[in-house]
Design an enzyme around this catalytic site. Structure first.
Site, PDB file in Angstrom:
ATOM      1  N   CYS A   2      47.180  79.109  15.258  1.00  0.00           N
ATOM      2  CA  CYS A   2      47.894  78.667  15.934  1.00  0.00           C
ATOM      3  C   CYS A   2      48.496  78.032  15.127  1.00  0.00           C
ATOM      4  CB  CYS A   2      47.614  77.314  16.774  1.00  0.00           C
ATOM      5  SG  CYS A   2      46.603  77.415  18.113  1.00  0.00           S
ATOM      6  N   ARG A  29      50.175  83.808  12.673  1.00  0.00           N
ATOM      7  CA  ARG A  29      48.409  82.427  12.915  1.00  0.00           C
ATOM      8  C   ARG A  29      47.872  82.709  14.626  1.00  0.00           C
ATOM      9  NH1 ARG A  29      49.028  78.990   8.576  1.00  0.00           N
ATOM     10  NH2 ARG A  29      47.995  77.106   9.944  1.00  0.00           N
ATOM     11  N   TRP A  76      46.367  80.850  18.786  1.00  0.00           N
ATOM     12  CA  TRP A  76      44.934  81.300  18.830  1.00  0.00           C
ATOM     13  C   TRP A  76      44.284  80.619  19.460  1.00  0.00           C
ATOM     14  CZ3 TRP A  76      40.709  81.219  15.810  1.00  0.00           C
ATOM     15  CH2 TRP A  76      39.354  82.898  15.820  1.00  0.00           C
ATOM     16  N   ASN A 100      47.421  71.855  16.379  1.00  0.00           N
ATOM     17  CA  ASN A 100      46.182  73.063  15.396  1.00  0.00           C
ATOM     18  C   ASN A 100      45.347  73.011  15.301  1.00  0.00           C
ATOM     19  OD1 ASN A 100      45.956  75.580  13.775  1.00  0.00           O
ATOM     20  ND2 ASN A 100      46.805  74.689  12.121  1.00  0.00           N
ATOM     21  N   GLY A 101      43.940  73.229  15.256  1.00  0.00           N
ATOM     22  CA  GLY A 101      43.211  73.034  14.875  1.00  0.00           C
ATOM     23  C   GLY A 101      41.706  72.700  16.439  1.00  0.00           C
ATOM     24  N   GLU A 461      37.274  97.201   1.614  1.00  0.00           N
ATOM     25  CA  GLU A 461      38.292  96.697   1.975  1.00  0.00           C
ATOM     26  C   GLU A 461      39.047  97.934   3.069  1.00  0.00           C
ATOM     27  OE1 GLU A 461      39.818  94.505   2.213  1.00  0.00           O
ATOM     28  OE2 GLU A 461      41.968  94.995   2.149  1.00  0.00           O
ATOM     29  N   LYS A 465      40.060  97.713   6.859  1.00  0.00           N
ATOM     30  CA  LYS A 465      41.384  97.832   6.880  1.00  0.00           C
ATOM     31  C   LYS A 465      41.168  98.763   8.384  1.00  0.00           C
ATOM     32  CE  LYS A 465      43.630  95.581   4.717  1.00  0.00           C
ATOM     33  NZ  LYS A 465      43.037  94.556   4.672  1.00  0.00           N
ATOM     34  N   GLU A 468      40.222  96.772  11.533  1.00  0.00           N
ATOM     35  CA  GLU A 468      40.847  95.031  11.479  1.00  0.00           C
ATOM     36  C   GLU A 468      41.884  96.071  12.846  1.00  0.00           C
ATOM     37  OE1 GLU A 468      42.143  92.373   9.556  1.00  0.00           O
ATOM     38  OE2 GLU A 468      42.331  94.156   7.856  1.00  0.00           O
ATOM     39  N   HIS A 484      19.460 104.664   1.624  1.00  0.00           N
ATOM     40  CA  HIS A 484      18.877 103.771   1.348  1.00  0.00           C
ATOM     41  C   HIS A 484      18.165 103.071   3.262  1.00  0.00           C
ATOM     42  CE1 HIS A 484      17.141 103.526  -1.967  1.00  0.00           C
ATOM     43  NE2 HIS A 484      18.929 103.223  -2.908  1.00  0.00           N
ATOM     44  N   LYS A 583      46.673  85.791  11.311  1.00  0.00           N
ATOM     45  CA  LYS A 583      47.215  85.500   9.610  1.00  0.00           C
ATOM     46  C   LYS A 583      46.081  84.722   8.581  1.00  0.00           C
ATOM     47  CE  LYS A 583      49.231  87.842   6.491  1.00  0.00           C
ATOM     48  NZ  LYS A 583      47.774  89.181   5.850  1.00  0.00           N
TER      49      LYS A 583
END
Ligand code: M6R
Length: 588
Positions: A2, A29, A76, A100-101, A461, A465, A468, A484, A583
């Protein structure tokens, strides 16, 4: 996560527009809902909407509100779905609050308040703080006493901004583990980060955990955990805190991809490694999350090969819960773009508490962030503000710092680093070739990325990318590990994206690709001109510039970022704000 913001106009003008502008900078956020509240002659006026900020802006056009003091929030969701009733600001009769939290003891507080006859409108944990404040006002306490009592009652993490109907000149704010900055300039502002308030402020004070502040248009008074007045140091707002917009690009992500040559150039120019940096270090422990963790994995390959120091890389969110052995004289390196990731911060604090012989260094993209402030020594990635949720330029800048550290005793490799910015610039010219590949894979359900050695983390990575932002399920594998198990995933359609430039690992990787090609049809190769010569026309090839093989991880990241970007644009998804993500991850 948030984002929160509060503004007090010094000249009594309407702050709603500036709050919305600030929220736009905080949308990284979270963007599940947004809201704003102002206080003035008409009491507390609130407007909230579900979804991105744009919806709030549209609603404000139809139902304008105005006031010279206000607070805003972009959410968020943690507790309660993304609905309007769960959106902030939370309102009671006399209190407006953004948070926020996570309030960990919200259930106990809520049941107590319910028993006392208070009503709740949302499923959020945050609402208990507002209702608790209301109860204290009803009990006859003034806003300051009520706020202090609330801070004593809640357990968990928070950045709170509170306005009281009967104290319309003041914003109360408090911080515990969630970032918060108070800014001074044209107006007096409070925000989750400095960038969100930089338009109105020239100086910033960062709150520390346990601090709270009473903010008016004349300034702010800061208090510590014992409610004693404390002096806080003001720092100037610097350019690296300012988000300069999309600069003519359609998305932040592509702008940030294109900025990589310059970010790498700047990062190479700064961050000199002190001569004795690795003296008396018996091992290196890297702590990070997500993309920054992938940078750490590359660091391990480089550190062990060139410094011969045993290196462990740990997912920060796992680290402190598994009773790790922390050996003496370990160099702990926390890698982070935001400098605020709670998992990384807490892992770092855990080391601090449990072994005082360790040296704590950070690679961070945000000066004055919580992690930068907590480390003994900081290497600053000169990537500038990164807004796109998918990290790009911060990642290659992190790799650049890691390369400088790893090659610090190898002058030949250090000088090779100077070739990087140009090679990266040339790789950006491959966008047209990548567009063609993107068309071919945009409708796939799954994708496989393969690499070996220091390109294995780049396969991870590349897959991160793609998944996401495009929502195509993608996995990265060490190519030698395919046989394997993962080889069972190969069929005629799944794209197999292979990182196979010339060099020491080429023959092994070539064989792995042959094995994949014997079972699948959709091989996409990222290689250089030498490597390309060994493959026939049955594979798609993207040919990158030649460079020293130790630098492949940095160079080969770029076309994979471009691929994820183009696929996502073709699919019509929101590149910069992918669903469910934020983010800066400031909740566990
Ligand atoms: O700010 P940090 O580097 O500490 O963030 C870590 C991760 O949350 C971040 O890298 C995340 O994985 C990004 N979405 C990747 O693009």
């Amino acid at each position: 996560m948030c984002g929160i913001i509060g503004i007090i106009s010094k000249c009594n003008s309407n702050v709603v527009f500036d709050i919305v502008n600030g929220l736009e900078k905080l949308e990284y956020r979270g963007y599940d809902s947004a809201g704003v509240v102002v206080v003035g002659d008409n009491g507390l006026q609130r407007l909230r909407t579900v979804g991105k900020l744009k919806n709030l802006e549209d609603k404000l056009k139809v139902n304008p509100i105005s006031g010279a003091i206000g607070i805003g929030h972009t959410r968020w969701a943690t507790h309660g779905k993304a609905t309007e009733e769960n959106a902030h600001p939370v309102l009671t009769k006399d209190v407006a609050l953004v948070h926020n939290g996570i309030i960990e003891n919200y259930k106990e507080l809520k049941s107590d308040l319910l028993q006392k006859g208070y009503k709740f409108e949302s499923q959020t944990d945050s609402e208990v703080a507002a209702v608790y404040l209301q109860m204290q006002l009803d009990n006859g306490f003034d806003p300051r006493e009520a706020f202090r009592k609330m801070l004593r009652a809640v357990k968990g993490t928070y950045a709170f901004l509170v306005i009281f109907k009967n104290r319309p000149d003041m914003i109360f704010c408090a911080r515990n583990k969630s970032p918060m900055a108070v800014g001074f300039g044209k107006d007096v502002c409070v925000g989750s980060d400095a960038s969100s308030i930089s338009a109105n402020c020239s100086e910033i004070v960062y709150l520390d955990d346990g601090d709270y502040a009473e903010v008016t248009k004349n300034g702010a008074t800061f208090f510590d955990n014992d409610f004693k007045v404390v002096d806080k140091c003001r720092v100037a707002v610097t350019d690296d805190l300012i988000n300069t917009g999309k600069g003519g690009y359609s998305h932040y992500m592509i702008k940030e991809i294109m900025e990589q040559p310059s970010a790498i150039r700047k990062t190479l120019l700064s961050n000199d490694v002190p001569e004795a940096f690795f003296d008396n270090i018996s091992r290196i422990l890297i702590l990070a999350c997500g993309t920054s963790y992938h940078a750490g994995l590359v660091g391990k390959y480089w550190f062990e090969k060139y410094l011969r120091i045993p290196t462990h890389v740990e997912i920060a969110s796992e680290y402190r819960y598994r009773s790790p052995v922390i050996e003496d004289n370990t160099l702990v390196l926390v890698i982070t773009q935001s400098g605020e990731t709670i998992d990384s911060l807490e892992a770092m604090e855990y080391v601090k508490k449990n072994n005082s012989t360790c040296r704590l260094a950070a690679i961070s993209n945000v000066l004055n962030s919580a992690i930068s402030r907590s480390a003994d020594c900081v290497f600053h990635t000169e990537a500038g503000v990164e807004v796109g949720v998918a990290s790009t330029k911060a990642f290659t800048a992190q790799l650049t710092v890691l390369a400088k550290l790893a090659f610090s005793k190898n002058s030949k490799l250090l000088s090779q680093l100077q070739n990087l910015p140009q090679a990266c610039e040339d790789s950006l010219l491959l966008k047209n070739d990548i567009d063609k590949i993107a068309y071919k894979i945009k409708d796939c359900v799954n994708a496989i990325y393969l690499g070996r050695d220091s390109l294995y983390p780049i396969a991870l990575e590349g897959a991160l990318k793609l998944k996401e932002i495009s929502y195509i399920h993608a996995e990265g594998f060490a190519a030698g590990e395919m046989k394997h198990g993962p080889i069972a995933l190969i069929d005629d359609v799944v794209p197999i994206i292979c990182l196979c430039p010339s060099g020491d690992m080429f023959d092994k990787m070539f064989s792995n690709i042959q094995v994949a090609q014997a079972r699948g049809k959709n091989i996409i190769l990222f290689t250089d001109s030498v490597g390309a010569g060994s493959f026939d026309g049955s594979v798609e090839k993207i040919i990158l510039p030649s460079i020293n093989q130790e630098l492949y991880p940095i160079l080969y990241s770029i076309p994979l970022q471009l691929l994820a970007y183009v696929v996502t644009v073709l699919k019509g998804e929101d590149v910069d704000k992918p669903r469910n993500l934020a983010k800066s991850v400031t909740v566990e």
